[in-house]
Scaffold this motif. Structure first.
Motif, PDB file in Angstrom:
ATOM      1  N   MET A   1      -4.677  21.004   0.062  1.00  0.00           N
ATOM      2  CA  MET A   1      -6.062  21.390  -0.220  1.00  0.00           C
ATOM      3  C   MET A   1      -6.559  22.408   0.789  1.00  0.00           C
ATOM      4  N   ASP A   2      -7.335  23.372   0.314  1.00  0.00           N
ATOM      5  CA  ASP A   2      -7.963  24.332   1.227  1.00  0.00           C
ATOM      6  C   ASP A   2      -9.100  23.647   1.968  1.00  0.00           C
TER       7      ASP A   2
ATOM      8  N   GLN B   1      -9.475   1.036  -4.340  1.00  0.00           N
ATOM      9  CA  GLN B   1      -9.095   0.468  -5.640  1.00  0.00           C
ATOM     10  C   GLN B   1      -7.637   0.763  -5.973  1.00  0.00           C
ATOM     11  N   ARG B   2      -7.221   1.977  -5.700  1.00  0.00           N
ATOM     12  CA  ARG B   2      -5.859   2.410  -6.050  1.00  0.00           C
ATOM     13  C   ARG B   2      -4.857   1.908  -5.013  1.00  0.00           C
ATOM     14  N   GLU B   3      -5.351   1.215  -3.988  1.00  0.00           N
ATOM     15  CA  GLU B   3      -4.535   0.717  -2.879  1.00  0.00           C
ATOM     16  C   GLU B   3      -3.740   1.853  -2.229  1.00  0.00           C
ATOM     17  N   LEU B   4      -4.495   2.853  -1.773  1.00  0.00           N
ATOM     18  CA  LEU B   4      -3.892   4.001  -1.114  1.00  0.00           C
ATOM     19  C   LEU B   4      -4.330   4.065   0.333  1.00  0.00           C
ATOM     20  N   ASP B   5      -3.365   4.205   1.224  1.00  0.00           N
ATOM     21  CA  ASP B   5      -3.694   4.598   2.590  1.00  0.00           C
ATOM     22  C   ASP B   5      -3.731   6.121   2.601  1.00  0.00           C
ATOM     23  N   VAL B   6      -4.552   6.698   3.465  1.00  0.00           N
ATOM     24  CA  VAL B   6      -4.604   8.165   3.516  1.00  0.00           C
ATOM     25  C   VAL B   6      -4.303   8.644   4.927  1.00  0.00           C
ATOM     26  N   GLU B   7      -3.617   9.757   5.022  1.00  0.00           N
ATOM     27  CA  GLU B   7      -3.549  10.466   6.302  1.00  0.00           C
ATOM     28  C   GLU B   7      -3.981  11.890   6.017  1.00  0.00           C
ATOM     29  N   ILE B   8      -4.811  12.427   6.896  1.00  0.00           N
ATOM     30  CA  ILE B   8      -5.317  13.782   6.690  1.00  0.00           C
ATOM     31  C   ILE B   8      -4.715  14.658   7.772  1.00  0.00           C
TER      32      ILE B   8
ATOM     33  N   MET C   1       0.834  -1.208   0.000  1.00  0.00           N
ATOM     34  CA  MET C   1       0.000   0.000   0.000  1.00  0.00           C
ATOM     35  C   MET C   1       0.870   1.260   0.000  1.00  0.00           C
ATOM     36  N   GLU C   2       0.473   2.210  -0.832  1.00  0.00           N
ATOM     37  CA  GLU C   2       1.151   3.503  -0.814  1.00  0.00           C
ATOM     38  C   GLU C   2       0.354   4.460   0.083  1.00  0.00           C
ATOM     39  N   LEU C   3       1.055   5.493   0.558  1.00  0.00           N
ATOM     40  CA  LEU C   3       0.392   6.434   1.469  1.00  0.00           C
ATOM     41  C   LEU C   3       0.230   7.802   0.807  1.00  0.00           C
ATOM     42  N   LEU C   4      -0.982   8.349   0.955  1.00  0.00           N
ATOM     43  CA  LEU C   4      -1.263   9.706   0.467  1.00  0.00           C
ATOM     44  C   LEU C   4      -1.458  10.624   1.668  1.00  0.00           C
ATOM     45  N   SER C   5      -0.692  11.701   1.727  1.00  0.00           N
ATOM     46  CA  SER C   5      -0.883  12.687   2.798  1.00  0.00           C
ATOM     47  C   SER C   5      -1.712  13.845   2.270  1.00  0.00           C
ATOM     48  N   VAL C   6      -2.832  14.086   2.907  1.00  0.00           N
ATOM     49  CA  VAL C   6      -3.665  15.231   2.525  1.00  0.00           C
ATOM     50  C   VAL C   6      -3.394  16.347   3.526  1.00  0.00           C
ATOM     51  N   ILE C   7      -2.891  17.458   3.026  1.00  0.00           N
ATOM     52  CA  ILE C   7      -2.505  18.561   3.911  1.00  0.00           C
ATOM     53  C   ILE C   7      -3.536  19.680   3.814  1.00  0.00           C
ATOM     54  N   VAL C   8      -4.130  20.023   4.940  1.00  0.00           N
ATOM     55  CA  VAL C   8      -5.226  20.997   4.929  1.00  0.00           C
ATOM     56  C   VAL C   8      -4.919  22.172   5.857  1.00  0.00           C
ATOM     57  N   PRO C   9      -4.392  23.280   5.314  1.00  0.00           N
ATOM     58  CA  PRO C   9      -4.194  24.463   6.156  1.00  0.00           C
ATOM     59  C   PRO C   9      -5.555  25.011   6.579  1.00  0.00           C
TER      60      PRO C   9
ATOM     61  N   TYR D   1       4.201  24.641   4.602  1.00  0.00           N
ATOM     62  CA  TYR D   1       5.547  24.115   4.877  1.00  0.00           C
ATOM     63  C   TYR D   1       5.496  23.068   5.996  1.00  0.00           C
ATOM     64  N   ALA D   2       4.775  23.402   7.061  1.00  0.00           N
ATOM     65  CA  ALA D   2       4.653  22.459   8.180  1.00  0.00           C
ATOM     66  C   ALA D   2       4.007  21.162   7.703  1.00  0.00           C
ATOM     67  N   GLY D   3       2.949  21.288   6.911  1.00  0.00           N
ATOM     68  CA  GLY D   3       2.242  20.113   6.419  1.00  0.00           C
ATOM     69  C   GLY D   3       3.157  19.217   5.604  1.00  0.00           C
ATOM     70  N   LEU D   4       3.951  19.832   4.728  1.00  0.00           N
ATOM     71  CA  LEU D   4       4.854  19.031   3.900  1.00  0.00           C
ATOM     72  C   LEU D   4       5.929  18.364   4.756  1.00  0.00           C
ATOM     73  N   GLN D   5       6.365  19.072   5.812  1.00  0.00           N
ATOM     74  CA  GLN D   5       7.361  18.465   6.701  1.00  0.00           C
ATOM     75  C   GLN D   5       6.793  17.275   7.461  1.00  0.00           C
ATOM     76  N   LYS D   6       5.534  17.402   7.854  1.00  0.00           N
ATOM     77  CA  LYS D   6       4.925  16.341   8.669  1.00  0.00           C
ATOM     78  C   LYS D   6       4.442  15.178   7.828  1.00  0.00           C
ATOM     79  N   ALA D   7       4.226  15.413   6.532  1.00  0.00           N
ATOM     80  CA  ALA D   7       3.659  14.370   5.672  1.00  0.00           C
ATOM     81  C   ALA D   7       4.619  13.188   5.564  1.00  0.00           C
ATOM     82  N   LYS D   8       4.081  11.990   5.734  1.00  0.00           N
ATOM     83  CA  LYS D   8       4.921  10.801   5.619  1.00  0.00           C
ATOM     84  C   LYS D   8       4.678  10.089   4.288  1.00  0.00           C
ATOM     85  N   GLY D   9       3.709  10.603   3.523  1.00  0.00           N
ATOM     86  CA  GLY D   9       3.218   9.868   2.360  1.00  0.00           C
ATOM     87  C   GLY D   9       4.174   9.749   1.198  1.00  0.00           C
ATOM     88  N   ASP D  10       3.879   8.780   0.313  1.00  0.00           N
ATOM     89  CA  ASP D  10       4.583   8.681  -0.960  1.00  0.00           C
ATOM     90  C   ASP D  10       4.081   9.783  -1.889  1.00  0.00           C
TER      91      ASP D  10
END
Ligand code: UDP
Ligand code: MG
Length: 309
Positions: free
Chosen positions: A95-96, A33-40, A1-9, A81-90
């Motif tokens: 997103m607003d 379907q895309r075999e994605l884990d998500v973190e928001i 599984m790949e990970l998607l980080s959703v960053i919401v300021p 910037y903080a969101g991108l630093q904290k993101a662990k995703g591939d």
């Protein structure tokens, strides 16, 4: 599984925290379907309302929800910037919180990613629902900016963007204090696919950007990605010197030919005013760059975290 980080300021978005989550989760079947884990990751930018409480409530229900809460309002750039630093995703997507960036575009974005693009960006093709003066100045800004900066900045580009890990790391490598994300995206390069959509008006709450704030932000952008204003200052200096030189020759010749009938006090005052005005203007430009350099040299942290889940 790949990970998607959703960053919401999120800044004072108590009404939108849940709505955003629900809208995003409409993609649940696609994620499977895309075999994605998500973190928001909600980045609370020092909100004064119940944003933090709402995110905590959400985090209690869904383990995939994370919260990073700033000690005060540091601005959206710091939140990104903080969101991108904290993101662990591939992958990471910005997103607003106000649903002006429709999460329903994600499947299409991933389709392009899988075709081999490094990032998929969005731009709005209309500015429907925006005051006309604001649109006018926005257009002017993009036109000027693209003339005087080598970094391409796309008119109507939003911060809504899906990126590969590699792109995220490149953006993080630019640890500058004066952050202008639209420019940074252009500067790092990579293969980018642009998706277009009609402007969507904010559903709830209100915009955090006044005209004045936007104006100052545009100046920040110009100074962060162009040194042309400094060149303008030198150019004006040269221009005025040349003009003065011609005038000196003219006056000497006139004196030799016609003597010196003393006159011209009003014109002298005008010249002095004009020259000192231009000088102050140019010193001001230099001062602006100096102040940016000063902030940069201080190496203050871009944001401070009060709480994290
Ligand atoms: N935002 C933020 N910090 C700020 C201002 C805004 O994190 O100081 C967030 C806000 O919560 C929203 C996004 O940035 O999710 C875009 O803000 P807004 O909708 O007010 O801007 P607009 O869409 O009107 O340009
Ligand atoms: Mg908005």
């Amino acid at each position: 599984m790949e990970l998607l980080s959703v960053i919401v300021p999120s800044y004072n978005e108590e009404e939108n925290v849940f709505d955003f989550y629900e809208e995003l989760m409409k993609n649940e079947t696609f994620f499977q379907q895309r075999e994605l884990d998500v973190e928001i990751i909600y980045i609370d930018d020092g909100s004064k309302d119940q944003t933090v409480g709402k995110v905590k409530e959400l985090a209690g229900k869904d383990k995939r929800v994370r919260l990073v809460s700033f000690s005060r309002n540091f601005g959206k750039e710091a939140a990104i910037y903080a969101g991108l630093q904290k993101a662990k995703g591939d992958y990471a997507v910005l997103m607003d919180c106000d649903l002006q960036d429709p999460p329903s575009l994600l499947p299409e974005m991933f389709r392009y990613m899988d075709e081999g693009y490094d990032s998929v960006a969005t731009r709005r093709v209309s500015r429907k629902g925006e005051p006309p003066i604001r649109s006018f100045f926005a257009r002017m800004f993009y036109r000027i900016m693209n003339k005087i900066s080598k970094t391409e900045i796309v008119d109507g580009a939003r911060d809504y963007r899906l990126m590969k890990r590699q792109v995220v790391d490149s953006i993080l490598a630019m640890a500058e204090y004066n952050r202008f994300t639209k420019g940074i995206f252009g500067w790092v390069g990579y293969e980018t696919k642009w998706l277009e959509y009609e402007n969507i008006e904010r559903k709830k709450g209100e915009t955090k950007w006044s005209f004045w704030k936007l104006f100052l932000y545009s100046l920040d952008g110009i100074m962060a990605f162009s040194t042309v204003p400094l060149a303008i200052a030198s150019f004006m200096g040269v221009l005025f010197c040349a003009f003065a030189f011609l005038m000196i020759i003219f006056i000497i010749v006139r004196k030799l030919l016609f003597g010196d009938p003393t006159s011209g006090w009003p014109s002298l005052v005008c010249i002095i005013l004009l020259c000192s005005g231009v000088q102050l203007f140019c010193v001001g430009i230099v001062g602006q760059y100096l102040s940016k350099t000063y902030m940069e040299v201080k190496k203050r942290p871009i944001y401070l975290i009060k709480e994290e889940i």
